[in-house]
Design a protein around this motif. Structure first.
Motif, PDB file in Angstrom:
ATOM      1  N   MET A 186     -39.907 -48.855  22.993  1.00 35.65           N
ATOM      2  CA  MET A 186     -38.864 -49.654  22.338  1.00 35.65           C
ATOM      3  C   MET A 186     -39.492 -50.592  21.309  1.00 35.65           C
ATOM      4  O   MET A 186     -40.521 -51.184  21.554  1.00 35.65           O
ATOM      5  CB  MET A 186     -38.132 -50.467  23.403  1.00 35.65           C
ATOM      6  N   SER A 187     -38.864 -50.711  20.163  1.00 37.58           N
ATOM      7  CA  SER A 187     -39.445 -51.513  19.097  1.00 37.58           C
ATOM      8  C   SER A 187     -39.288 -53.009  19.375  1.00 37.58           C
ATOM      9  O   SER A 187     -38.184 -53.528  19.481  1.00 37.58           O
ATOM     10  CB  SER A 187     -38.749 -51.147  17.782  1.00 37.58           C
ATOM     11  N   GLU A 188     -40.446 -53.689  19.479  1.00 37.56           N
ATOM     12  CA  GLU A 188     -40.447 -55.128  19.716  1.00 37.56           C
ATOM     13  C   GLU A 188     -39.805 -55.838  18.520  1.00 37.56           C
ATOM     14  O   GLU A 188     -39.070 -56.805  18.655  1.00 37.56           O
ATOM     15  CB  GLU A 188     -41.899 -55.580  19.931  1.00 37.56           C
ATOM     16  N   LYS A 189     -40.099 -55.266  17.327  1.00 32.58           N
ATOM     17  CA  LYS A 189     -39.579 -55.866  16.089  1.00 32.58           C
ATOM     18  C   LYS A 189     -38.046 -55.877  16.084  1.00 32.58           C
ATOM     19  O   LYS A 189     -37.423 -56.814  15.626  1.00 32.58           O
ATOM     20  CB  LYS A 189     -40.094 -55.069  14.888  1.00 32.58           C
ATOM     21  N   LEU A 190     -37.486 -54.779  16.602  1.00 36.45           N
ATOM     22  CA  LEU A 190     -36.029 -54.659  16.633  1.00 36.45           C
ATOM     23  C   LEU A 190     -35.437 -55.738  17.551  1.00 36.45           C
ATOM     24  O   LEU A 190     -34.457 -56.394  17.204  1.00 36.45           O
ATOM     25  CB  LEU A 190     -35.667 -53.259  17.130  1.00 36.45           C
ATOM     26  N   LEU A 191     -36.071 -55.927  18.695  1.00 34.65           N
ATOM     27  CA  LEU A 191     -35.592 -56.954  19.631  1.00 34.65           C
ATOM     28  C   LEU A 191     -35.710 -58.340  18.994  1.00 34.65           C
ATOM     29  O   LEU A 191     -34.805 -59.168  19.122  1.00 34.65           O
ATOM     30  CB  LEU A 191     -36.385 -56.903  20.939  1.00 34.65           C
ATOM     31  N   GLU A 192     -36.815 -58.574  18.303  1.00 36.17           N
ATOM     32  CA  GLU A 192     -37.000 -59.875  17.625  1.00 36.17           C
ATOM     33  C   GLU A 192     -35.922 -60.084  16.567  1.00 36.17           C
ATOM     34  O   GLU A 192     -35.382 -61.174  16.415  1.00 36.17           O
ATOM     35  CB  GLU A 192     -38.376 -59.934  16.948  1.00 36.17           C
ATOM     36  N   LYS A 193     -35.631 -59.005  15.853  1.00 37.70           N
ATOM     37  CA  LYS A 193     -34.606 -59.083  14.800  1.00 37.70           C
ATOM     38  C   LYS A 193     -33.241 -59.433  15.414  1.00 37.70           C
ATOM     39  O   LYS A 193     -32.519 -60.294  14.896  1.00 37.70           O
ATOM     40  CB  LYS A 193     -34.536 -57.734  14.078  1.00 37.70           C
ATOM     41  N   ILE A 194     -32.931 -58.781  16.519  1.00 43.85           N
ATOM     42  CA  ILE A 194     -31.639 -59.058  17.181  1.00 43.85           C
ATOM     43  C   ILE A 194     -31.593 -60.527  17.633  1.00 43.85           C
ATOM     44  O   ILE A 194     -30.600 -61.220  17.403  1.00 43.85           O
ATOM     45  CB  ILE A 194     -31.412 -58.086  18.369  1.00 43.85           C
ATOM     46  N   GLU A 195     -32.669 -61.001  18.231  1.00 47.28           N
ATOM     47  CA  GLU A 195     -32.711 -62.399  18.700  1.00 47.28           C
ATOM     48  C   GLU A 195     -32.540 -63.363  17.529  1.00 47.28           C
ATOM     49  O   GLU A 195     -31.810 -64.355  17.630  1.00 47.28           O
ATOM     50  CB  GLU A 195     -34.031 -62.688  19.435  1.00 47.28           C
ATOM     51  N   ARG A 196     -33.217 -63.067  16.416  1.00 42.13           N
ATOM     52  CA  ARG A 196     -33.120 -63.945  15.239  1.00 42.13           C
ATOM     53  C   ARG A 196     -31.684 -63.968  14.697  1.00 42.13           C
ATOM     54  O   ARG A 196     -31.112 -65.032  14.487  1.00 42.13           O
ATOM     55  CB  ARG A 196     -34.101 -63.459  14.149  1.00 42.13           C
ATOM     56  N   LEU A 197     -31.118 -62.772  14.528  1.00 40.00           N
ATOM     57  CA  LEU A 197     -29.758 -62.696  13.983  1.00 40.00           C
ATOM     58  C   LEU A 197     -28.741 -63.329  14.937  1.00 40.00           C
ATOM     59  O   LEU A 197     -27.790 -63.980  14.519  1.00 40.00           O
ATOM     60  CB  LEU A 197     -29.374 -61.232  13.730  1.00 40.00           C
ATOM     61  N   LYS A 198     -28.996 -63.153  16.228  1.00 41.07           N
ATOM     62  CA  LYS A 198     -28.095 -63.723  17.237  1.00 41.07           C
ATOM     63  C   LYS A 198     -28.066 -65.245  17.098  1.00 41.07           C
ATOM     64  O   LYS A 198     -26.992 -65.857  17.126  1.00 41.07           O
ATOM     65  CB  LYS A 198     -28.608 -63.317  18.629  1.00 41.07           C
ATOM     66  N   ALA A 199     -29.233 -65.833  16.926  1.00 37.27           N
ATOM     67  CA  ALA A 199     -29.305 -67.298  16.775  1.00 37.27           C
ATOM     68  C   ALA A 199     -28.642 -67.729  15.460  1.00 37.27           C
ATOM     69  O   ALA A 199     -27.846 -68.673  15.429  1.00 37.27           O
ATOM     70  CB  ALA A 199     -30.757 -67.751  16.828  1.00 37.27           C
ATOM     71  N   GLU A 200     -28.949 -67.003  14.374  1.00 37.71           N
ATOM     72  CA  GLU A 200     -28.376 -67.363  13.068  1.00 37.71           C
ATOM     73  C   GLU A 200     -26.845 -67.297  13.084  1.00 37.71           C
ATOM     74  O   GLU A 200     -26.174 -68.128  12.497  1.00 37.71           O
ATOM     75  CB  GLU A 200     -28.885 -66.384  11.993  1.00 37.71           C
ATOM     76  N   ARG A 201     -26.318 -66.279  13.757  1.00 37.20           N
ATOM     77  CA  ARG A 201     -24.853 -66.073  13.771  1.00 37.20           C
ATOM     78  C   ARG A 201     -24.162 -66.843  14.886  1.00 37.20           C
ATOM     79  O   ARG A 201     -22.958 -66.738  15.031  1.00 37.20           O
ATOM     80  CB  ARG A 201     -24.524 -64.578  13.973  1.00 37.20           C
ATOM     81  N   LYS A 202     -24.919 -67.505  15.719  1.00 34.23           N
ATOM     82  CA  LYS A 202     -24.373 -68.154  16.939  1.00 34.23           C
ATOM     83  C   LYS A 202     -23.552 -67.133  17.739  1.00 34.23           C
ATOM     84  O   LYS A 202     -22.373 -67.318  18.026  1.00 34.23           O
ATOM     85  CB  LYS A 202     -23.496 -69.352  16.583  1.00 34.23           C
ATOM     86  N   ALA A 203     -24.223 -66.028  18.037  1.00 34.19           N
ATOM     87  CA  ALA A 203     -23.535 -64.911  18.695  1.00 34.19           C
ATOM     88  C   ALA A 203     -23.902 -64.824  20.170  1.00 34.19           C
ATOM     89  O   ALA A 203     -24.967 -65.289  20.590  1.00 34.19           O
ATOM     90  CB  ALA A 203     -23.916 -63.603  17.997  1.00 34.19           C
ATOM     91  N   VAL A 204     -22.988 -64.231  20.928  1.00 33.70           N
ATOM     92  CA  VAL A 204     -23.270 -63.917  22.327  1.00 33.70           C
ATOM     93  C   VAL A 204     -23.113 -62.394  22.464  1.00 33.70           C
ATOM     94  O   VAL A 204     -22.250 -61.797  21.809  1.00 33.70           O
ATOM     95  CB  VAL A 204     -22.321 -64.707  23.275  1.00 33.70           C
ATOM     96  N   ILE A 205     -23.983 -61.786  23.263  1.00 30.76           N
ATOM     97  CA  ILE A 205     -23.906 -60.325  23.440  1.00 30.76           C
ATOM     98  C   ILE A 205     -23.407 -60.040  24.853  1.00 30.76           C
ATOM     99  O   ILE A 205     -24.019 -60.470  25.839  1.00 30.76           O
ATOM    100  CB  ILE A 205     -25.275 -59.655  23.180  1.00 30.76           C
ATOM    101  N   LEU A 206     -22.281 -59.335  24.939  1.00 28.94           N
ATOM    102  CA  LEU A 206     -21.710 -58.957  26.238  1.00 28.94           C
ATOM    103  C   LEU A 206     -21.880 -57.453  26.424  1.00 28.94           C
ATOM    104  O   LEU A 206     -21.691 -56.684  25.470  1.00 28.94           O
ATOM    105  CB  LEU A 206     -20.219 -59.301  26.293  1.00 28.94           C
ATOM    106  N   ALA A 207     -22.244 -57.032  27.630  1.00 32.04           N
ATOM    107  CA  ALA A 207     -22.440 -55.594  27.875  1.00 32.04           C
ATOM    108  C   ALA A 207     -21.768 -55.170  29.176  1.00 32.04           C
ATOM    109  O   ALA A 207     -21.879 -55.857  30.201  1.00 32.04           O
ATOM    110  CB  ALA A 207     -23.934 -55.266  27.943  1.00 32.04           C
ATOM    111  N   HIS A 208     -21.082 -54.046  29.124  1.00 33.68           N
ATOM    112  CA  HIS A 208     -20.485 -53.499  30.350  1.00 33.68           C
ATOM    113  C   HIS A 208     -21.567 -52.859  31.215  1.00 33.68           C
ATOM    114  O   HIS A 208     -22.612 -52.421  30.702  1.00 33.68           O
ATOM    115  CB  HIS A 208     -19.392 -52.466  29.999  1.00 33.68           C
ATOM    116  N   ASN A 209     -21.298 -52.778  32.510  1.00 36.26           N
ATOM    117  CA  ASN A 209     -22.252 -52.214  33.467  1.00 36.26           C
ATOM    118  C   ASN A 209     -22.632 -50.757  33.199  1.00 36.26           C
ATOM    119  O   ASN A 209     -23.601 -50.254  33.764  1.00 36.26           O
ATOM    120  CB  ASN A 209     -21.680 -52.307  34.890  1.00 36.26           C
ATOM    121  N   TYR A 210     -21.857 -50.034  32.369  1.00 37.50           N
ATOM    122  CA  TYR A 210     -22.187 -48.634  32.063  1.00 37.50           C
ATOM    123  C   TYR A 210     -23.045 -48.505  30.792  1.00 37.50           C
ATOM    124  O   TYR A 210     -23.349 -47.396  30.357  1.00 37.50           O
ATOM    125  CB  TYR A 210     -20.919 -47.806  31.813  1.00 37.50           C
TER     126      TYR A 210
END
Ligand code: 13P
Ligand code: SF4
Length: 309
Positions: free
Chosen positions: A1-25
């Motif tokens: 798994m790309s570490e860079k991709l995870l870092e990018k998601i974390e950065r964008l999440k903070a910038e957008r003030k976003a929350v990520i919700l995921a279903h159990n499936y």
């Protein structure tokens, strides 16, 4: 798994003030990334409570729509436009309205796996974890229309002793789990507890020890001293169960029970979703207000306890 991709998601999440919700499936890497994982009821409650500006919903469209209905001030994003629920698409507002015409005094209970338009035509919404409580909250003399899942509807009818007007909808994933699958798994693992989702067919449910929503499965296993479980629901459910209970063994009743729509969400799509702020899920105001009434009643009614009585 790309570490860079995870870092990018974390950065964008903070910038957008976003929350990520995921279903159990959801795929494991999406569950690992999410701020909150859960069943349909848990996610609806989270969507209503979060103070984030943006909700990235890793699930299917009706779940993102539910979040949009409950959180009008937030931007709700679904990372894959085509992640729908075939069961939800088995009834539309016109069909429900026609059914209501045939039973003019009936209360309408819709499973949360339904479109915003269908929710707007309903009096109550429910999930598999509070459907029994929702139906029990309706005066006994009132007739009830239950849509769209005939299998959840039959489970509720049996639990409540009410006769429900059912719609012939069903989950195209749970239908892959057969009686034969359960019998074979039981023969191979005679000590295992069989947990089945109420969306399973009636013959499968008859063979189960426990009938539980995905959230209730996690709760049940957490409290159980058993070490082996046969899981009769979407096969990806074994991931959060194992993550929460590494000592126990979880056997999917059928490897064919994979929801292709739930698996459409990928890390790349989550990153893109946050970057381009797509796909925006919105619900027209007049539908939103009507659907919210049905959802508010659902969110207020919590399930009393997990498992069969
Ligand atoms: P729950 O997680 O509420 O049990 O729902 C199962 C399901 O099929 C969602 O689409
Ligand atoms: Fe719909 Fe079934 Fe997939 Fe859930 S598992 S989203 S009910 S098709």
């Amino acid at each position: 798994m790309s570490e860079k991709l995870l870092e990018k998601i974390e950065r964008l999440k903070a910038e957008r003030k976003a929350v990520i919700l995921a279903h159990n499936y959801q795929p494991p890497e999406i569950q690992d990334l999410a701020d909150f994982c859960g069943d349909s009821l848990g996610l609806s409650i989270k969507a209503a409570q979060t103070d984030a500006d943006v909700i990235v919903f890793c699930g299917v469209k009706f779940m993102a729509e539910t979040a949009a209905i409950l959180s009008p001030g937030k931007l709700v994003l679904l990372p894959e436009k085509l992640a729908g629920c075939p069961m939800a698409d088995m009834i539309n507002a016109e069909q429900l309205s026609e059914l209501k015409g045939e039973h003019p005094d009936a209360a309408v209970v819709c499973y949360v796996n339904s479109s915003a338009e269908v929710k707007a035509e309903s009096d109550y919404c429910c999930t598999s974890s509070n459907a029994v409580e929702v139906v029990n909250s309706i005066p006994p003399e009132r007739q009830i229309i239950f849509v769209p899942d005939q299998h959840l509807g039959r489970f509720v009818a049996e639990k409540t002793g009410r006769s429900l007007v059912l719609w012939p909808g069903y989950c195209t994933t749970h239908i892959f789990i057969t009686e034969e699958d359960i019998k074979k798994a039981r023969a191979k693992y005679p000590d295992a507890i069989v947990m089945a989702h109420p969306e399973c067919s009636e013959p499968v449910k008859k063979l189960a020890d426990e009938l539980l929503s995905t959230g209730q499965m996690l709760e049940f296993v957490r409290k159980s001293s058993a070490k082996r479980f046969i899981v009769a629901t979407e096969a990806g459910m074994t991931y959060p169960l194992k993550k929460q209970n590494p000592e126990a063994e979880f056997i999917a009743a059928s490897d064919r029970a994979i929801c292709p729509n739930m698996k459409k969400i990928t890390l790349e799509k989550v990153a893109w979703s946050l970057e381009d702020m797509q796909y925006k899920i919105t619900v027209p105001q007049e539908i939103r207000i009507k659907a919210k009434k049905a959802l508010d009643r659902m969110v207020e009614i919590l399930p009393s306890k997990a498992g069969k009585d």
